[in-house]
Design an enzyme around this catalytic site. Structure first.
Site, PDB file in Angstrom:
ATOM      1  N   ASP A 284       8.126  10.746   8.247  1.00  0.00           N
ATOM      2  CA  ASP A 284       7.652   9.675   7.363  1.00  0.00           C
ATOM      3  C   ASP A 284       7.671   8.320   8.061  1.00  0.00           C
ATOM      4  O   ASP A 284       8.618   7.986   8.769  1.00  0.00           O
ATOM      5  CB  ASP A 284       8.569   9.626   6.132  1.00  0.00           C
ATOM      6  CG  ASP A 284       8.121   8.599   5.112  1.00  0.00           C
ATOM      7  OD1 ASP A 284       6.991   8.724   4.617  1.00  0.00           O
ATOM      8  OD2 ASP A 284       8.896   7.665   4.824  1.00  0.00           O
ATOM      9  N   GLU A 326       3.255  10.826  10.107  1.00  0.00           N
ATOM     10  CA  GLU A 326       2.690  10.143   8.949  1.00  0.00           C
ATOM     11  C   GLU A 326       2.496   8.695   9.366  1.00  0.00           C
ATOM     12  O   GLU A 326       3.382   7.860   9.223  1.00  0.00           O
ATOM     13  CB  GLU A 326       3.600  10.262   7.720  1.00  0.00           C
ATOM     14  CG  GLU A 326       2.897   9.849   6.446  1.00  0.00           C
ATOM     15  CD  GLU A 326       3.259   8.457   5.952  1.00  0.00           C
ATOM     16  OE1 GLU A 326       2.473   7.881   5.194  1.00  0.00           O
ATOM     17  OE2 GLU A 326       4.326   7.930   6.315  1.00  0.00           O
TER      18      GLU A 326
HETATM   19  C1  OTU Z   1       5.317   6.694   3.186  1.00  0.00           C
HETATM   20  O1  OTU Z   1       4.230   5.865   2.960  1.00  0.00           O
HETATM   21  C2  OTU Z   1       5.408   7.641   1.999  1.00  0.00           C
HETATM   22  O2  OTU Z   1       4.304   8.495   1.981  1.00  0.00           O
HETATM   23  C3  OTU Z   1       5.515   6.827   0.740  1.00  0.00           C
HETATM   24  O3  OTU Z   1       5.478   7.613  -0.417  1.00  0.00           O
HETATM   25  C4  OTU Z   1       6.789   6.027   0.816  1.00  0.00           C
HETATM   26  O4  OTU Z   1       6.834   5.138  -0.245  1.00  0.00           O
HETATM   27  C5  OTU Z   1       6.903   5.250   2.133  1.00  0.00           C
HETATM   28  O5  OTU Z   1       6.523   5.979   3.279  1.00  0.00           O
HETATM   29  C6  OTU Z   1       8.336   4.846   2.346  1.00  0.00           C
HETATM   30  O6  OTU Z   1       9.129   5.970   2.657  1.00  0.00           O
HETATM   31  O7  OTU Z   1       4.870   4.434   5.440  1.00  0.00           O
HETATM   32  O8  OTU Z   1       3.080   5.056   7.407  1.00  0.00           O
HETATM   33  O9  OTU Z   1       1.559   3.453  -0.138  1.00  0.00           O
HETATM   34  O10 OTU Z   1       0.766   4.786   2.517  1.00  0.00           O
HETATM   35  O11 OTU Z   1       3.943   3.229   2.724  1.00  0.00           O
HETATM   36  C7  OTU Z   1       2.655   4.721   6.156  1.00  0.00           C
HETATM   37  C8  OTU Z   1       1.724   3.075   1.173  1.00  0.00           C
HETATM   38  C9  OTU Z   1       3.772   4.750   5.155  1.00  0.00           C
HETATM   39  C10 OTU Z   1       1.960   4.290   2.030  1.00  0.00           C
HETATM   40  C11 OTU Z   1       2.845   3.939   3.171  1.00  0.00           C
HETATM   41  C12 OTU Z   1       3.357   5.166   3.833  1.00  0.00           C
END
Ligand code: OTU
Length: 671
Positions: A284, A326
């Site tokens: 993440d 991600e």
């Molecule tokens: C990711 O998100 C997760 O998919 C989100 O659900 C979390 O809120 C976030 O991390 C924090 O853990 O970090 O690299 O809505 O696209 O925050 C991109 C914005 C991220 C997300 C972005 C994403």
């Protein structure tokens, strides 16, 4: 490079622990270690070589690797050896994923187990269980704030149950993905609590500052992720009178990877999850892990070195464990997460194709595929052996960061175009049937993203409310056409739970103060099993979507040219309303996918097919099992229609494969 001292010391460490019973596996482990040791050391010193204690930390890391290998269950060690010999295990056309929240989909882990047959019935054989590790009871960002990485949150069940599910999935040849929330912990994590109580050792696990001077410097370059619900990137901790970095919500504290102990701790957790039986881990927020004051603190060189080092360590301990990056960032930045330079192809094997996803929604709203074609063509080539996750919806919002040069070329202003898309999907544009909502509007930049379920954005939810059968038909066609693209495009398809039966938005989050500030919850529905039961009714929207999707999945799995061999070519169909791409494999199978992005019938000249080496009148459409519809020298594509066109030889092989696949898709467990 061979470093005799390094090898000697590693042998020493290993010999202290070696278990003679598993000699063959230990041999394989040492060989992998020796092949990677100097690279690991090099990457480690790039991050930490300037610190006094780096050597001690380095040897502790070596011990961690040996220990996690010792802890690795024997079935997984064997699987590693097979997977190492055949990297195709995560690239092939048989893989179809679904992501879901255990609680919202089923309840507890136990309940989930009884629903696996539903998923498998659809044809899905790879499951991403959304965050389920222990997290705070109130606000926890859907589990993306972890307070204990080694425990399953009691609201889902136990680690034992998770292990059992992992084993059962393996027995069914299904793959499991979990999240590794590596950029931050919850403020309730033990480390954060110790830091909060004043322990400097643990304060060093985070970015702590005594006053605003450093935070202000950081803020100059850092964008805000959640400008409405969590403005700013720092949170004041009153009991310490200090500031801590919180890029996401104020209860998500950013880990300080400048501290090698943090790296080691997170590496151990990563391998712990591998040992639970996770096949593919979703890392993440990988773009955020190393901050540099004055810069955006995203996609930094060091953030890549962290991943390369994690990959190199995992290649030694658990080579059958793949990484998903991600990184929801621009295409030229995403591509770097597959590894560059000496780590080319050795960083993350898989990344989300967020740009392609957003381009699909652009084409849907614009009823024009020019931007989609140009944008997709502009995504840089990736290393062999790496692949994309192609998806339509996920638990997050849809970001709209398009390539401004392409917009300019098409005579569109980035600002107005983005505004158009947000208005369109929020249903604030004449003729739009969408029921989404703007997310994370930033008044300073005018930026906004989009929330809403697939059925809401594609106009199905509204058409059903209006009881408009013609619009229901079109929306269903659109939903299937879009899924047909992610199932055939180069990469791995990931279906979002609920979309297989066209679940609309769920507004129940508004009653929960721990969620109401975040409208992404509207598209994280509580599964409606009565609706799911309708999937057997071929006349219902649920039945049409579910059956349609089930068929698309079966046909994908019978099409070896859909495996990702970096074999994708995006074509100009000669008709801006029709998106065209060619897929092939090196055994000679090839398929041309044509998709009509409008609510009217469109045509493509047969010349488009002959230019690609096909004999147009000999072609067969895999989706209908027959020849496409011709109109003079044109091929006719109905509203939101799609063809998977192929030559006769590929088609015959495909039909045989389809029968085999249908036979094999039976469910074993629970009998
Ligand atoms: C990711 O998100 C997760 O998919 C989100 O659900 C979390 O809120 C976030 O991390 C924090 O853990 O970090 O690299 O809505 O696209 O925050 C991109 C914005 C991220 C997300 C972005 C994403």
């Amino acid at each position: 490079m061979y470093d005799p001292k390094l090898h000697f010391q590693f042998r020493q460490l290993l010999s202290e622990k070696e278990n003679v019973k598993a000699r063959q596996e230990y041999e394989a482990f040492s060989q992998r270690a020796f092949a990677n040791l100097s690279r690991i050391k090099n990457l480690f010193t790039r991050l930490y070589g300037n610190q006094k204690n780096w050597e001690t930390q380095y040897w502790l890391l070596m011990e961690d690797l040996i220990q996690t290998f010792i802890d690795r269950p024997v079935e997984l060690r064997r699987q590693d050896m097979n997977r190492e010999a055949d990297r195709d295990w995560y690239l092939n056309e048989k893989l179809v994923g679904m992501m879901l929240y255990v609680d919202r989909f089923a309840g507890k882990l136990d309940d989930f187990e009884s629903k696996v047959s539903y998923i498998k019935e659809l044809g899905v054989n790879w499951i991403h269980l959304m965050p389920l590790l222990k997290s705070p009871e109130g606000s926890n960002d859907g589990g993306y704030a972890v307070s204990d990485y080694r425990a399953v949150d009691p609201k889902f069940g136990s680690m034992e149950e998770l292990r059992r599910i992992a084993d059962k999935l393996r027995g069914e040849d299904m793959l499991l993905t979990l999240d590794m929330v590596m950029n931050h912990t919850a403020d309730e994590h033990e480390w954060a609590q110790k830091a909060r109580s004043g322990d400097p050792y643990y304060q060093d696990f985070y970015y702590f500052f005594d006053n605003r001077s450093m935070p202000d410097w950081y803020e100059e370059g850092m964008p805000e992720v959640f400008p409405q619900s969590a403005p700013g990137n720092f949170t004041h901790i009153p009991e310490l009178n200090k500031w801590v970095m919180t890029v996401f919500h104020n209860y998500q504290w950013d880990l300080n990877y400048r501290n090698p102990i943090v790296f080691r701790e997170m590496m151990k957790i990563l391998l712990f999850l591998a040992n639970v039986g996770v096949d593919i881990i979703r890392l993440d927020a990988v773009a955020f892990t190393w901050k540099i004051p004055g810069s955006t603190s995203q996609n930094t060189e060091e953030a890549h070195v962290i991943l390369q080092l994690m990959k190199a360590c995992a290649e030694v301990v658990a080579p059958g464990f793949a990484f998903i990056a991600e990184a929801i960032v621009a295409p030229h930045e995403v591509i770097r997460y597959f590894g560059e330079g000496e780590s080319y192809g050795h960083e993350c094997e898989i990344a989300y194709n967020a740009t392609f996803m957003a381009l699909l929604w652009d084409a849907v709203a614009s009823e024009d595929t020019t931007m989609l074609r140009k944008g997709a063509q502009a995504i840089p080539a990736k290393p062999d052996g790496t692949t994309w996750i192609n998806y339509l919806r996920c638990h997050d919002d849809i970001g709209l960061g398009f390539d401004e040069n392409i917009l300019h070329e098409l005579g569109k202003s980035p600002y107005h175009h983005k505004k158009y898309l947000v208005d369109y999907y929020s249903g604030n544009f004449k003729g739009s049937m969408a029921l989404g909502a703007p997310f994370a509007f930033n008044p300073k930049t005018g930026d906004a993203r989009i929330s809403g379920s697939l059925a809401a954005l594609a106009g199905l939810e509204r058409a059903i409310k209006d009881n408009n059968s013609e619009l229901i038909d079109l929306a269903i066609q659109k939903i299937l056409m879009l899924h047909g693209i992610i199932l055939s495009y180069g990469g791995l398809p990931m279906i979002y739970y609920g979309d297989e039966i066209g679940m609309g938005n769920d507004h129940s989050y508004l009653d929960d103060p721990d969620k109401s500030y975040d409208n992404r919850w509207m598209h994280r529905p509580i599964m409606d099993w009565n609706k799911a039961d309708k999937r057997v009714d071929p006349a219902s929207p649920e039945g049409r979507i579910y059956k349609g999707l089930q068929k698309l999945i079966l046909l994908r799995k019978s099409s070896p040219e859909f495996a990702d061999q970096n074999s994708l070519s995006i074509e100009d169909s000669g008709n801006p309303f029709v998106f065209s791409f060619l897929r092939w494999n090196y055994e000679g199978a090839k398929t041309l996918v044509l998709s009509n992005f409008t609510s009217s019938t469109h045509f493509v000249r047969t010349e488009h097919l002959s230019k690609l080496g096909f004999i147009p009148y000999d072609m067969r459409d895999k989706l209908s099992g027959s020849a496409p519809k011709f109109y003079h020298d044109l091929i006719e594509i109905p509203p939101y229609g799609q063809y998977w066109l192929t030559d006769k030889t590929t088609f015959d092989a495909f039909q045989a494969a389809e029968e085999m696949e249908a036979l094999q898709s039976q469910f074993k467990w629970g009998v």
